[in-house]
Design a protein around this motif. Structure first.
Motif, PDB file in Angstrom:
ATOM      1  N   VAL A  40       0.832  -1.203   0.000  1.00  0.00           N
ATOM      2  CA  VAL A  40       0.000   0.000   0.000  1.00  0.00           C
ATOM      3  C   VAL A  40       0.865   1.250   0.000  1.00  0.00           C
ATOM      4  O   VAL A  40       0.618   2.204  -0.768  1.00  0.00           O
ATOM      5  CB  VAL A  40      -0.946  -0.011   1.227  1.00  0.00           C
ATOM      6  N   VAL A  41       1.912   1.259   0.837  1.00  0.00           N
ATOM      7  CA  VAL A  41       2.781   2.431   0.930  1.00  0.00           C
ATOM      8  C   VAL A  41       3.514   2.666  -0.384  1.00  0.00           C
ATOM      9  O   VAL A  41       3.557   3.795  -0.909  1.00  0.00           O
ATOM     10  CB  VAL A  41       3.785   2.259   2.086  1.00  0.00           C
ATOM     11  N   LEU A  42       4.097   1.589  -0.938  1.00  0.00           N
ATOM     12  CA  LEU A  42       4.839   1.746  -2.190  1.00  0.00           C
ATOM     13  C   LEU A  42       3.919   2.151  -3.335  1.00  0.00           C
ATOM     14  O   LEU A  42       4.304   2.948  -4.204  1.00  0.00           O
ATOM     15  CB  LEU A  42       5.552   0.436  -2.535  1.00  0.00           C
ATOM     16  N   GLY A  43       2.702   1.608  -3.334  1.00  0.00           N
ATOM     17  CA  GLY A  43       1.762   1.979  -4.385  1.00  0.00           C
ATOM     18  C   GLY A  43       1.383   3.439  -4.347  1.00  0.00           C
ATOM     19  O   GLY A  43       1.002   4.023  -5.372  1.00  0.00           O
ATOM     20  N   THR A  44       1.520   4.063  -3.163  1.00  0.00           N
ATOM     21  CA  THR A  44       1.152   5.474  -3.006  1.00  0.00           C
ATOM     22  C   THR A  44       2.334   6.407  -3.230  1.00  0.00           C
ATOM     23  O   THR A  44       2.234   7.387  -3.969  1.00  0.00           O
ATOM     24  CB  THR A  44       0.577   5.712  -1.597  1.00  0.00           C
ATOM     25  N   VAL A  45       3.476   6.111  -2.581  1.00  0.00           N
ATOM     26  CA  VAL A  45       4.620   7.036  -2.608  1.00  0.00           C
ATOM     27  C   VAL A  45       5.668   6.672  -3.645  1.00  0.00           C
ATOM     28  O   VAL A  45       6.467   7.534  -4.046  1.00  0.00           O
ATOM     29  CB  VAL A  45       5.284   7.113  -1.216  1.00  0.00           C
ATOM     30  N   ALA A  46       5.714   5.417  -4.052  1.00  0.00           N
ATOM     31  CA  ALA A  46       6.718   4.997  -5.048  1.00  0.00           C
ATOM     32  C   ALA A  46       6.107   3.944  -5.961  1.00  0.00           C
ATOM     33  O   ALA A  46       6.422   2.746  -5.845  1.00  0.00           O
ATOM     34  CB  ALA A  46       7.970   4.455  -4.347  1.00  0.00           C
ATOM     35  N   PRO A  47       5.248   4.363  -6.861  1.00  0.00           N
ATOM     36  CA  PRO A  47       4.533   3.404  -7.718  1.00  0.00           C
ATOM     37  C   PRO A  47       5.450   2.451  -8.480  1.00  0.00           C
ATOM     38  O   PRO A  47       5.124   1.286  -8.672  1.00  0.00           O
ATOM     39  CB  PRO A  47       3.749   4.314  -8.673  1.00  0.00           C
ATOM     40  N   ARG A  48       6.629   2.940  -8.918  1.00  0.00           N
ATOM     41  CA  ARG A  48       7.540   2.075  -9.657  1.00  0.00           C
ATOM     42  C   ARG A  48       8.046   0.925  -8.789  1.00  0.00           C
ATOM     43  O   ARG A  48       8.199  -0.199  -9.264  1.00  0.00           O
ATOM     44  CB  ARG A  48       8.713   2.884 -10.193  1.00  0.00           C
ATOM     45  N   SER A  49       8.295   1.219  -7.523  1.00  0.00           N
ATOM     46  CA  SER A  49       8.732   0.165  -6.609  1.00  0.00           C
ATOM     47  C   SER A  49       7.622  -0.846  -6.388  1.00  0.00           C
ATOM     48  O   SER A  49       7.868  -2.055  -6.269  1.00  0.00           O
ATOM     49  CB  SER A  49       9.162   0.764  -5.272  1.00  0.00           C
TER      50      SER A  49
END
Length: 284
Positions: A33-42
């Motif tokens: 959830v966090v990566l999808g919000t702040v770092a979509p590529r990750s």
């Protein structure tokens, strides 16, 4: 193992491996959830390399056979899986022990993944090798089928729903629902093939694998092969030594196990009490 007693599924114990799996899966979902919000590529990288993609598995991404079970597609997905694991898996881990439980769980996870890969390449229900599968449901359904077989006569109280029924009937209903959903692509056909794979491999494990588990059987086989190899080497060395001594006009004797028989004890079996050789290797 207590059979026939009523289990309240409200507050089951958190056994060691159940606790670890729940913590890891919920933690990774939070990371998704966090990566999808702040770092979509990750987030895309995580889904590309750690979900189950049949074509990727056949190109060397074999870790996906396990890592897909740590990822989930939504909050409800991870909550229902972890709640089911907690409620049913804890009882199994208590009775089996942690080593056998995690072996069983991984057996079902990998088995479900292999079924999914096979189905994708067979093209059933419109699936293809690029279809993505995530979720711990393969392992969860393995846990369910094991519970239905081993604790079938126990009465399960479904908290907070005021309904109680025997475990075997509850598991039978869940199996029926997943079989129906499997052949309805609109209901997530590919994921449900993974569910069926978990059910199938869970059934195989309970019915065919010895109670001490696969790792114990494998270690016993390994030590048996190793010890047979050492015995063969000892007998071979004894025969070579006999030939060498005859070439020098001396006679020595060894028994059928390769143990030296002193001259004064030639009639004794296994080298008698004076032999300094051990009779056998014992597996650790």
């Amino acid at each position: 193992m207590h059979r026939g007693r009523t289990i309240s599924l409200s507050f089951p114990p958190f056994t060691p491996w159940v606790k670890r799996i729940v913590i890891v899966c919920t933690g990774i979902y939070f990371l998704q959830v966090v990566l999808g919000t702040v770092a979509p590529r990750s987030g895309v990288f995580l889904l590309t390399y750690f979900t189950l993609i049949p074509s990727s598995v056949l190109h060397g991404y074999v870790w996906q056979l396990i890592t897909y079970s740590l990822l989930h597609g939504g909050l409800w997905h991870v909550l229902t899986n972890m709640l089911t694991l907690w409620m049913f898996g804890s009882q199994e881990e208590q009775d089996w022990g942690s080593r056998r439980f995690i072996e069983f769980y991984l057996f079902c996870v990998v088995g479900a993944a292999l079924v999914t890969v096979g189905v994708a390449y067979a093209g059933l229900s419109g699936l293809n090798p690029r279809t993505v599968t995530i979720g711990a449901s393969g392992g969860i359904y393995g846990v369910l089928i094991a519970f239905g077989i081993l604790y079938g006569e126990q009465t399960v109280f479904l908290f907070p729903i005021p309904i109680s029924l025997k475990a075997k009937y509850l598991v039978a209903i869940l199996i029926f629902l997943v079989i129906v959903a499997t052949f309805q692509p609109s209901q997530g056909g590919v994921a449900n093939f993974a569910h069926l794979g978990g059910l199938f491999f869970g059934f195989l494990y309970i019915k065919l694998v010895p109670k001490r588990g696969l790792t114990f059987v494998a270690s016993e086989k390994f030590f048996g092969v190793r010890n047979n190899y050492y015995r063969w080497k000892r007998r071979r060395a004894a025969r070579k030594f006999e030939v060498y001594m005859r070439q020098h006009d001396r006679q020595v004797k060894f028994d059928e196990r390769g143990n030296y028989i002193p001259p004064e004890d030639n009639e004794k079996k296994n080298g008698g009490s004076k032999s300094g050789w051990v009779n056998d290797f014992v597996g650790c």
